[in-house]
Design an enzyme around this catalytic site. Structure first.
Site, short mmCIF file in Angstrom:
data_model
loop_
_atom_site.label_atom_id
_atom_site.label_comp_id
_atom_site.label_asym_id
_atom_site.label_seq_id
_atom_site.Cartn_x
_atom_site.Cartn_y
_atom_site.Cartn_z
N LEU A 65 0.84 -1.21 0.00
CA LEU A 65 0.00 0.00 0.00
C LEU A 65 0.87 1.25 0.00
O LEU A 65 2.07 1.18 0.27
CB LEU A 65 -0.91 -0.03 1.23
CG LEU A 65 -1.88 -1.22 1.29
CD1 LEU A 65 -2.66 -1.20 2.59
CD2 LEU A 65 -2.82 -1.20 0.10
N THR A 96 6.37 0.84 2.06
CA THR A 96 7.36 1.64 2.79
C THR A 96 6.59 2.56 3.73
O THR A 96 5.86 3.45 3.27
CB THR A 96 8.21 2.49 1.82
OG1 THR A 96 8.83 1.62 0.88
CG2 THR A 96 9.27 3.27 2.58
N LYS A 171 15.33 0.69 4.81
CA LYS A 171 14.74 1.12 3.54
C LYS A 171 14.74 2.65 3.42
O LYS A 171 15.04 3.22 2.36
CB LYS A 171 13.31 0.56 3.46
CG LYS A 171 12.42 1.16 2.41
CD LYS A 171 12.84 0.78 1.00
CE LYS A 171 12.00 1.52 -0.03
NZ LYS A 171 12.54 1.40 -1.38
P1 NAD Z 1 0.78 2.85 -6.08
O1 NAD Z 1 0.19 4.13 -5.63
O2 NAD Z 1 1.06 2.62 -7.53
O3 NAD Z 1 -0.14 1.60 -5.58
C1 NAD Z 1 -0.81 1.54 -4.39
C2 NAD Z 1 -2.05 0.67 -4.60
O4 NAD Z 1 -2.69 0.48 -3.35
C3 NAD Z 1 -3.08 1.29 -5.55
O5 NAD Z 1 -3.44 0.34 -6.54
C4 NAD Z 1 -4.26 1.62 -4.64
O6 NAD Z 1 -5.51 1.52 -5.29
C5 NAD Z 1 -4.09 0.57 -3.57
N1 NAD Z 1 -4.73 0.88 -2.30
C6 NAD Z 1 -4.66 2.01 -1.57
N2 NAD Z 1 -5.35 1.89 -0.43
C7 NAD Z 1 -5.86 0.63 -0.43
C8 NAD Z 1 -6.67 -0.11 0.48
N3 NAD Z 1 -7.08 0.42 1.62
N4 NAD Z 1 -6.99 -1.38 0.15
C9 NAD Z 1 -6.58 -1.91 -1.01
N5 NAD Z 1 -5.81 -1.26 -1.92
C10 NAD Z 1 -5.47 -0.01 -1.62
O7 NAD Z 1 2.11 2.67 -5.22
P2 NAD Z 1 3.38 1.75 -5.58
O8 NAD Z 1 4.31 2.51 -6.44
O9 NAD Z 1 2.91 0.40 -5.98
O10 NAD Z 1 4.07 1.70 -4.12
C11 NAD Z 1 3.57 0.90 -3.07
C12 NAD Z 1 4.54 0.99 -1.91
O11 NAD Z 1 5.83 0.51 -2.33
C13 NAD Z 1 4.74 2.41 -1.38
O12 NAD Z 1 4.87 2.37 0.02
C14 NAD Z 1 6.05 2.84 -2.04
O13 NAD Z 1 6.73 3.81 -1.27
C15 NAD Z 1 6.80 1.52 -2.10
N6 NAD Z 1 7.80 1.40 -3.18
C16 NAD Z 1 7.52 1.82 -4.44
C17 NAD Z 1 8.49 1.66 -5.43
C18 NAD Z 1 8.23 2.13 -6.86
O14 NAD Z 1 9.21 2.16 -7.64
N7 NAD Z 1 7.01 2.43 -7.25
C19 NAD Z 1 9.73 1.08 -5.14
C20 NAD Z 1 9.96 0.62 -3.85
C21 NAD Z 1 8.98 0.78 -2.87
#
Ligand code: NAD
Length: 291
Positions: A65, A96, A171
């Site tokens: 999330l 994260t 992280k």
């Molecule tokens: P994102 O915003 O693309 O995806 C988040 C997803 O969670 C969305 O599909 C949203 O609809 C869903 N969501 C939100 N609240 C929800 C709930 N209550 N129930 C169900 N689904 C829910 O984010 P992301 O890029 O996939 O990143 C996710 C996590 O990973 C974050 O904490 C980010 O910091 C971390 N992260 C991201 C990357 C990257 O390159 N994108 C790399 C490493 C870590």
């Protein structure tokens, strides 16, 4: 066969879940948005109607999330995971989030008889798609071993950082450095281009010189330099600037707690704050131009 509930199918979660399916795990998935659910259903996952529906039969729950509030709500809220998961299920949060929140949720899970680890990832969306993520785990060593088969289907490197919350601390140290490096790379290429040097030529030179770093070599921020980087697709997808801003805020919080000096981390946070305020928060973090 082990049944896994996967909650949060965004830029990272969707490709991670697809890799679990490929490895033969049975998956029940949930997200607030319909589009990724359709994609996962096409690949063979069962779609759940709610988080409770996703976790009630699962041996393992994996969440991915955006930030701390969503994770707290998912696990601790009414009809949340701690109220509805199968007895003995292993809980793995890959988001994260603040180390304090990770510890608080893990303690609440333990009080209900569940084992929980924090397992944030590094490697970006390309690493998520390729199944080469790095997992940085906080929690008990035997819980990590239980999680290892699933984590290995999504990643290549698995580190045990320490007790609950330690994965998040490690992280956030990594991501603060990433933010600082990205700004440095953008500044350097900007200077070179403004002075008449081609961005691709300059990047090739720095990649073989002492300024080399991941943001330059794997995730180049300049359009036209790297076909696989978010810069090549208008900064869509990737790692959102708002997520980087969130991580720099978590780093500031962690630094404040132990009085660690983070002059560059604080400056990076301010520059991403301006970028976000200028309306670019949804674009990949390599899009920053508010220098
Ligand atoms: P994102 O915003 O693309 O995806 C988040 C997803 O969670 C969305 O599909 C949203 O609809 C869903 N969501 C939100 N609240 C929800 C709930 N209550 N129930 C169900 N689904 C829910 O984010 P992301 O890029 O996939 O990143 C996710 C996590 O990973 C974050 O904490 C980010 O910091 C971390 N992260 C991201 C990357 C990257 O390159 N994108 C790399 C490493 C870590």
């Amino acid at each position: 066969m082990q049944q896994i509930a996967f909650i949060g199918l965004g830029n990272m979660g969707a490709p991670m879940a697809l890799n679990l399916l490929k490895a033969g795990f049975a998956l029940r998935v949930f997200d607030l948005s319909a589009e990724p659910l359709r994609r996962l259903a096409d690949a063979g996952a069962q779609v759940a109607a709610s988080p409770a529906d996703a976790v009630s039969d699962a041996d393992m729950v994996i969440s991915m999330l955006p930030a701390s509030p969503q994770v707290s709500r998912l696990y601790l809220g009414e009809q949340g995971v701690l109220a509805t998961a199968k007895a003995g299920a292993l809980l793995i949060d890959c988001s994260t989030i603040a180390a304090g929140t990770a510890r608080e949720v893990a303690a609440a899970a333990a009080a209900r008889g569940y084992t929980m680890i924090d397992a944030p990832v590094s490697g970006g969306t390309a690493g998520a798609a390729a199944g080469t993520l790095t997992f940085i785990v906080g929690g008990a060593a035997d819980a990590l071993e239980r999680a290892r088969p699933a984590l290995s289907a999504m990643g290549k490197n698995i580190f045990h950082a320490g007790d609950s919350g330690a994965g998040q601390v490690a992280k956030i140290c990594n991501n603060m450095l990433l933010g600082v490096q990205m700004i440095g790379t953008i500044e350097a290429i900007n200077l070179g281009v403004a002075s008449g040097v081609d961005a691709a030529v300059l990047s090739e030179i720095i990649a073989k010189s002492s300024g080399r770093n991941w943001t330059l070599e794997v995730y180049n921020p300049w359009p036209g330099v790297m076909a696989t980087a978010p810069a090549a697709r208008g900064y869509a997808g990737g790692f959102g600037s708002d997520l980087m801003l969130k991580d720099l805020g978590l780093a500031a919080e962690a630094a404040e707690a132990v009085q660690a000096p983070i002059a560059l981390g604080a400056l990076a946070r301010e520059l991403y704050r301006r970028h976000s305020a200028a309306g670019h928060g949804a674009l990949d973090f390599s899009s920053l131009r508010e220098l």
